[in-house]
Design an enzyme around this catalytic site. Structure first.
Site, PDB file in Angstrom:
ATOM      1  N   ARG A  23      48.248  61.902  61.129  1.00 44.42           N
ATOM      2  CA  ARG A  23      47.822  63.307  61.827  1.00 44.42           C
ATOM      3  C   ARG A  23      46.452  63.195  61.792  1.00 44.42           C
ATOM      4  O   ARG A  23      45.688  63.542  62.849  1.00 44.42           O
ATOM      5  CB  ARG A  23      48.381  64.311  60.812  1.00 44.42           C
ATOM      6  CG  ARG A  23      47.807  65.597  61.141  1.00 44.42           C
ATOM      7  CD  ARG A  23      48.387  66.671  59.994  1.00 44.42           C
ATOM      8  NE  ARG A  23      47.821  66.438  58.642  1.00 44.42           N
ATOM      9  CZ  ARG A  23      46.688  66.708  58.264  1.00 44.42           C
ATOM     10  NH1 ARG A  23      45.767  67.059  58.881  1.00 44.42           N
ATOM     11  NH2 ARG A  23      46.421  66.053  56.971  1.00 44.42           N
ATOM     12  N   ARG A 178      70.966  71.609  35.262  1.00 39.38           N
ATOM     13  CA  ARG A 178      70.666  70.625  36.176  1.00 39.38           C
ATOM     14  C   ARG A 178      69.906  71.457  37.393  1.00 39.38           C
ATOM     15  O   ARG A 178      69.732  70.907  38.311  1.00 39.38           O
ATOM     16  CB  ARG A 178      71.767  69.768  36.494  1.00 39.38           C
ATOM     17  CG  ARG A 178      72.069  68.895  35.471  1.00 39.38           C
ATOM     18  CD  ARG A 178      73.035  67.745  35.888  1.00 39.38           C
ATOM     19  NE  ARG A 178      74.493  68.421  36.181  1.00 39.38           N
ATOM     20  CZ  ARG A 178      75.509  68.633  35.197  1.00 39.38           C
ATOM     21  NH1 ARG A 178      75.161  68.047  33.895  1.00 39.38           N
ATOM     22  NH2 ARG A 178      76.631  68.748  35.744  1.00 39.38           N
ATOM     23  N   ARG A 179      69.583  72.625  37.098  1.00 48.57           N
ATOM     24  CA  ARG A 179      69.130  73.635  38.252  1.00 48.57           C
ATOM     25  C   ARG A 179      67.860  73.896  37.962  1.00 48.57           C
ATOM     26  O   ARG A 179      67.284  75.003  38.479  1.00 48.57           O
ATOM     27  CB  ARG A 179      70.120  74.747  38.418  1.00 48.57           C
ATOM     28  CG  ARG A 179      71.521  74.276  38.878  1.00 48.57           C
ATOM     29  CD  ARG A 179      72.293  75.466  39.093  1.00 48.57           C
ATOM     30  NE  ARG A 179      73.830  75.318  39.280  1.00 48.57           N
ATOM     31  CZ  ARG A 179      74.828  75.761  39.364  1.00 48.57           C
ATOM     32  NH1 ARG A 179      74.663  77.367  39.500  1.00 48.57           N
ATOM     33  NH2 ARG A 179      75.865  75.559  39.651  1.00 48.57           N
ATOM     34  N   CYS A 198      52.505  69.484  50.161  1.00 55.48           N
ATOM     35  CA  CYS A 198      52.531  68.074  49.844  1.00 55.48           C
ATOM     36  C   CYS A 198      53.458  67.960  48.710  1.00 55.48           C
ATOM     37  O   CYS A 198      54.219  67.034  48.354  1.00 55.48           O
ATOM     38  CB  CYS A 198      51.198  67.566  49.671  1.00 55.48           C
ATOM     39  SG  CYS A 198      50.124  67.433  51.299  1.00 55.48           S
ATOM     40  N   ARG A 218      56.162  64.561  48.971  1.00 52.31           N
ATOM     41  CA  ARG A 218      56.341  64.134  50.416  1.00 52.31           C
ATOM     42  C   ARG A 218      55.416  63.144  50.944  1.00 52.31           C
ATOM     43  O   ARG A 218      55.598  62.323  51.363  1.00 52.31           O
ATOM     44  CB  ARG A 218      56.630  65.116  51.373  1.00 52.31           C
ATOM     45  CG  ARG A 218      55.511  65.959  51.789  1.00 52.31           C
ATOM     46  CD  ARG A 218      55.706  66.918  53.075  1.00 52.31           C
ATOM     47  NE  ARG A 218      54.372  67.916  53.464  1.00 52.31           N
ATOM     48  CZ  ARG A 218      53.557  67.383  54.038  1.00 52.31           C
ATOM     49  NH1 ARG A 218      53.573  66.110  54.735  1.00 52.31           N
ATOM     50  NH2 ARG A 218      52.346  67.891  54.079  1.00 52.31           N
ATOM     51  N   ASP A 221      47.721  61.033  49.409  1.00 50.54           N
ATOM     52  CA  ASP A 221      46.639  60.576  49.427  1.00 50.54           C
ATOM     53  C   ASP A 221      46.399  59.770  47.998  1.00 50.54           C
ATOM     54  O   ASP A 221      46.063  60.352  47.276  1.00 50.54           O
ATOM     55  CB  ASP A 221      45.643  61.407  49.810  1.00 50.54           C
ATOM     56  CG  ASP A 221      44.303  60.717  49.983  1.00 50.54           C
ATOM     57  OD1 ASP A 221      43.971  59.644  49.680  1.00 50.54           O
ATOM     58  OD2 ASP A 221      43.242  61.413  50.368  1.00 50.54           O
ATOM     59  N   HIS A 259      50.107  56.716  50.558  1.00 51.74           N
ATOM     60  CA  HIS A 259      49.177  55.898  51.647  1.00 51.74           C
ATOM     61  C   HIS A 259      47.771  55.907  51.050  1.00 51.74           C
ATOM     62  O   HIS A 259      47.311  56.890  50.383  1.00 51.74           O
ATOM     63  CB  HIS A 259      49.320  56.677  52.870  1.00 51.74           C
ATOM     64  CG  HIS A 259      49.054  57.981  52.933  1.00 51.74           C
ATOM     65  ND1 HIS A 259      50.117  58.923  52.733  1.00 51.74           N
ATOM     66  CD2 HIS A 259      47.940  58.929  53.072  1.00 51.74           C
ATOM     67  CE1 HIS A 259      49.824  60.205  52.974  1.00 51.74           C
ATOM     68  NE2 HIS A 259      48.315  60.159  52.783  1.00 51.74           N
ATOM     69  N   ILE A 260      46.978  54.933  51.544  1.00 51.19           N
ATOM     70  CA  ILE A 260      45.540  54.689  51.172  1.00 51.19           C
ATOM     71  C   ILE A 260      45.178  54.674  52.691  1.00 51.19           C
ATOM     72  O   ILE A 260      45.462  53.861  53.598  1.00 51.19           O
ATOM     73  CB  ILE A 260      45.453  53.331  50.721  1.00 51.19           C
ATOM     74  CG1 ILE A 260      46.008  53.078  49.315  1.00 51.19           C
ATOM     75  CG2 ILE A 260      43.894  53.192  50.419  1.00 51.19           C
ATOM     76  CD1 ILE A 260      45.854  51.574  48.697  1.00 51.19           C
ATOM     77  N   TYR A 261      44.099  55.568  52.747  1.00 53.61           N
ATOM     78  CA  TYR A 261      43.337  55.755  54.079  1.00 53.61           C
ATOM     79  C   TYR A 261      42.555  54.625  54.458  1.00 53.61           C
ATOM     80  O   TYR A 261      41.852  53.831  53.455  1.00 53.61           O
ATOM     81  CB  TYR A 261      42.523  57.005  54.254  1.00 53.61           C
ATOM     82  CG  TYR A 261      43.593  58.234  54.411  1.00 53.61           C
ATOM     83  CD1 TYR A 261      43.639  58.505  55.523  1.00 53.61           C
ATOM     84  CD2 TYR A 261      43.745  59.125  53.397  1.00 53.61           C
ATOM     85  CE1 TYR A 261      44.669  59.612  55.837  1.00 53.61           C
ATOM     86  CE2 TYR A 261      44.593  60.231  53.793  1.00 53.61           C
ATOM     87  CZ  TYR A 261      45.230  60.627  55.084  1.00 53.61           C
ATOM     88  OH  TYR A 261      45.719  61.575  55.228  1.00 53.61           O
TER      89      TYR A 261
END
EC number: 2.1.1.45
Length: 316
Positions: A23, A178-179, A198, A218, A221, A259-261
Site C-alpha cells: 500500500r 474456548r470463547r 492490524c 493480520r 511491520d 514484512h520488512i520494508y
C-alpha cells in the site's frame, strides 16, 4: 531466550521472504503465517537489541483499555503515536485555513522545507487539542479504533458490547471456555477506516493456574511495529492475569503478513549483529482492583539495559 524468538523472525524473512509491493509503495520482504512463543515467566519481552520506548507502549495500551478514542489522553502523556490520524481529519476539514497539507506523510519525509512547516502546523494542532475542549471533541476523536472496538463494540441493534469486561468475567467464572476472544476486526468498518486494525483478534487460555494469550495480527511491520505489539500484548496479559488472580503463562504471537520494508533492511542487519541482553522485569508500583484504573506511572520495567536506538523511516 525470549528475544531470540523475534530475532529468528528477522533472520527467517531476510533469508526466505518474498519481494512484494504494498500500500505504501515502499516494497517489502514478506512471509505469511509466522508464529512466536514467549514464556512470560522468563521476563518481560521488551527488546534489548535496540531501545523500545516502553512509556509509549503502556500509555497507548491503557488508552485502549479505557475505551478512549480521543488523542488528548495520549498527548497528556507525551505520546504522539496516533497524532497523524487526527491531524489528517483536521487539515481535510472545511475549518482548516492553514498551508496545504495534502499528502503530508510522504512530503514531510521527502521535502525538508515542507517538513518544517508540517511540524509547526502539527504542533499548533496538538496544543489546541490539549487546550480547547470543543476542538478536541471534534478533531481529536478517531472513531472506531481499538478502544471503541474493545470496550464499546456497536451491535446491529444499537447497543454496545464491552468485550474486555466480558472476557475478564469469563476467565474468572468459566476459565475452560474456548470463547475468551476479543475482536477488533469489523468488516462493516474496514472500507471507511483510515487504517483497519492490524492486531485483529486475541484469545485467552487458562491452564495450571496460568493465563496465556494468543494474538492474530493480520499485518506486521517487523522492524518498527512488531516490537511494540509484543510488549503491548505481554503487558495486557500481565494486567488481565493480575485482575483474575492468575499467574502469567505464554504470549503467542501469530502474524499473517509479516514484512520488512525495503528501507529497513540495513537496520535489521545492524540489529542482528547485536547480542541480546537479559530481559527486564515488569513491576507494578500500585495494583488496582479494576484493570481500567491503571495509569502509566503504576507500571515500570526494571533492569532494562538495551542497546541504542536504531532509527528507521515509517512507511506511510
Amino acid at each position: 531466550m525470549l528475544e531470540e524468538q523475534y530475532l529468528n523472525l528477522e533472520r527467517y524473512v531476510l533469508e526466505n521472504g518474498h519481494l512484494k509491493g504494498d500500500r505504501t509503495q515502499t516494497g517489502t520482504l514478506s512471509t505469511f503465517g509466522y508464529q512466536m512463543r514467549f514464556d512470560l515467566s522468563e521476563g518481560f519481552p521488551l527488546l534489548t537489541t535496540k531501545r523500545v520506548p516502553f512509556g509509549l507502549i503502556k500509555s497507548e495500551l491503557l488508552w485502549f483499555l479505557k475505551g478512549d478514542t480521543n488523542i488528548r489522553y495520549l498527548l497528556q502523556h507525551n505520546n504522539h503515536i496516533w497524532d497523524e490520524w487526527a491531524f489528517k481529519k483536521w487539515v481535510e476539514s472545511d475549518e482548516y485555513q492553514g498551508p496545504d497539507m495534502t499528502d503530508f506523510g510522504h512530503r514531510s519525509l521527502t521535502d525538508p522545507e515542507f517538513n518544517e512547516l508540517y511540524k509547526i502546523e502539527k504542533q499548533r494542532f496538538t496544543e489546541q487539542i490539549l487546550e480547547d475542549d470543543t476542538f478536541s471533541a471534534k478533531y481529536g476523536d478517531l472513531g472506531n479504533v481499538y478502544g471503541s472496538q474493545w470496550r464499546a463494540w456497536k451491535t446491529s441493534t444499537g447497543e454496545t458490547i464491552d468485550q474486555i469486561s466480558n472476557v475478564i468475567d469469563m476467565i474468572k467464572n468459566n476459565p475452560n471456555s474456548r470463547r475468551m476472544i476479543v475482536s477488533a476486526w469489523n468488516p462493516e468498518d474496514v472500507p471507511t477506516s483510515a487504517l483497519p486494525p492490524c492486531h485483529s483478534l486475541f484469545q485467552f487460555y487458562v491452564a495450571d493456574g496460568k493465563l496465556s494469550c494468543q494474538l492474530y495480527q493480520r499485518s506486521g511491520d517487523i522492524f518498527l511495529g512488531i516490537p511494540f505489539n509484543i510488549a503491548s500484548y505481554a503487558l495486557l496479559t500481565e494486567l488481565i492475569a493480575k485482575a483474575t488472580g492468575l499467574e502469567v503463562g505464554e504470549f503467542i504471537h501469530t502474524i499473517g503478513d509479516a514484512h520488512i520494508y525495503s528501507n529497513h533492511l540495513d537496520q535489521v542487519k545492524e540489529q542482528l549483529e547485536r547480542t541480546p541482553r537479559p530481559a527486564p522485569k515488569l513491576k507494578f508500583k500500585q495494583v488496582h482492583d479494576s484493570i481500567f484504573d491503571y495509569e502509566p506511572g503504576d507500571i515500570v520495567v526494571e533492569g532494562y539495559d538495551p542497546h541504542p536506538t536504531i532509527k528507521a523511516p515509517v512507511a506511510v
